[in-house]
Write an enzyme that holds these catalytic residues in place. Sequence first.
Site, mmCIF file in Angstrom:
data_model
loop_
_atom_site.group_PDB
_atom_site.id
_atom_site.type_symbol
_atom_site.label_atom_id
_atom_site.label_comp_id
_atom_site.label_asym_id
_atom_site.label_seq_id
_atom_site.Cartn_x
_atom_site.Cartn_y
_atom_site.Cartn_z
ATOM 1 N N SER A 253 33.212 17.579 34.585
ATOM 2 C CA SER A 253 33.795 16.245 34.469
ATOM 3 C C SER A 253 34.911 16.007 35.453
ATOM 4 O O SER A 253 35.639 16.917 35.840
ATOM 5 C CB SER A 253 34.284 16.012 33.044
ATOM 6 O OG SER A 253 35.515 16.676 32.885
ATOM 7 N N LYS A 254 35.002 14.740 35.797
ATOM 8 C CA LYS A 254 36.041 14.281 36.701
ATOM 9 C C LYS A 254 37.410 14.638 36.122
ATOM 10 O O LYS A 254 38.291 15.095 36.806
ATOM 11 C CB LYS A 254 35.871 12.765 36.799
ATOM 12 C CG LYS A 254 36.691 12.113 37.828
ATOM 13 C CD LYS A 254 36.082 10.791 38.219
ATOM 14 C CE LYS A 254 36.330 9.699 37.194
ATOM 15 N NZ LYS A 254 35.804 8.409 37.601
ATOM 16 N N ARG A 255 37.519 14.430 34.816
ATOM 17 C CA ARG A 255 38.813 14.606 34.174
ATOM 18 C C ARG A 255 39.305 16.057 34.245
ATOM 19 O O ARG A 255 40.482 16.335 34.422
ATOM 20 C CB ARG A 255 38.745 14.135 32.721
ATOM 21 C CG ARG A 255 40.075 14.038 32.063
ATOM 22 C CD ARG A 255 40.104 12.990 30.955
ATOM 23 N NE ARG A 255 38.820 12.803 30.287
ATOM 24 C CZ ARG A 255 38.452 13.451 29.184
ATOM 25 N NH1 ARG A 255 39.256 14.318 28.627
ATOM 26 N NH2 ARG A 255 37.281 13.213 28.634
ATOM 27 N N GLY A 257 38.665 18.018 36.544
ATOM 28 C CA GLY A 257 38.831 18.432 37.946
ATOM 29 C C GLY A 257 37.824 19.479 38.362
ATOM 30 O O GLY A 257 38.097 20.282 39.251
#
Length: 486
Positions: A253-255, A257
Amino acid sequence: MEVRTRFAPSPTGFMHLGGVRTALYNFLYARKMGGKFILRIEDTDQERFVEGATDVIYDTLKACGMNWDEGPDVGGPCGPYIQSERKDLYLPYAKQLIRSGHAYYCFCTKEELEARHEAAKARGEVFKYDKHCLRLTQAEIQRRLDEKVPYVIRMNAPETGESTYHDLVFGDMTFQNSDAMDDMVLIKADGMPTYNFANVVDDHLMGITHVMRGMEYLSSTPKYNFLYNAFGWEIPQYVHLTTVMRDEKHKLSKRDGDAYYSDFISKGYLTEALINYLALVGWNPGDNREFFTLDELIEAFDISGLHTSPGIFDVNKLTYFNAEYIRRLAPEKYLELAAPWFDQALAGTRVDYRRLAELMQARTEIFSRVPDMVRFLKDLPDYDTELYVNKKQKSSLESAPEALSFCRDVLERVPDWNETVIHDTLIPAIAEAGKKNGAVLWPLRIALSGLLSTPGGAIEIAYLLGREETLRRIGLGLDKLAHANA
Ligand code: GLU
């Protein structure tokens, strides 16, 4: 027949690792088979378009060594390779399908569709377009077209029966048409094709033989095959790839990283290590080999080694690969890559980076950890005097002050502050004084670093710090010990 594969990203932001892996498998297979690897930019969804994202795609592929044979910048016989530049080419194909009865104009407005959507929801049904506009007469259609009523073009999908195709990874796939098919939009009101239409037209026009893409397209493939058949085009081979996951349950996920190529590069992972590891997330070379150059991957790659279960991307495993790639770097290259990370912690000091690099290379797993590992050379951490206690080295709180004073006396008169001279002065002096190396060098290293574990030993650190700072830190150590022993 020449193998032609393609990577067809949508420029919606950074490059996701799953995308990098898709590109990689397409690249490897094309190279392995002596075929062509094509890059196509799928930007027909203008709302999702992100400025600069196309460059990110180019830069990432280039950094990874995945050169394309045909694509937007290099051109090729099937160009343009950017879908928005092909805009006008799709409508005639859609009209061909209208004439053959496989597609039709739809004039339903957004409001009408929403109302029917709501009504279906209220009945507990999933809304599928209800072929409303298929029932318009030719005259009604013509009148609306003449009046320039906005329209889309929809596929006239079968409502019954089933569709089967063969996937080279997942085997035979059968879907009920009632589930897998719907009258999806082929041409949008703005004249742009949808992905669902453009991918078929372009893969055909570009002569793609193997479509390798994420498994989220497994269930849409019957719709694409319906289109191929409607046109009378040959259906490509399908190679669906499992999703790259963080663990059994979570996607990258983007969150967190951990989703994008750039996340890893900015943390100081090497592209070669990332590519090597990524290749193995979802593919198995058939033996126990772990380390592959790109050329070796090409040599070893085979569709039969692709997995059907999700690939787990384990950052610790990546770190293990990265550490190995860092160890294998030429010392010059390591120094070049490490220097900016040294700077983060050591800017303003006169630490000899070349020597520090030699000491650090074998200990570096990820470059982003380097600043914390070397920071003590600039700022002595506030350490606990317990660190002086080491039974094995025969160092204790009582013996350490005497050892440090001894070091101070010897180091003050080292004629030339370089490692060899420091070594050749200190070590014989320890022997002459009848002391044990450990009992002297242990407390010295603690006084100089304030750390239990350091790159290099006491002598290397003394050299890196310079005489003045070395003597200052010994003095601080003595003060600390005097305080602790008081
Ligand atoms: N543009 C699509 C995506 O980024 C490509 C899928 C495909 O390879 O056909 O998901």
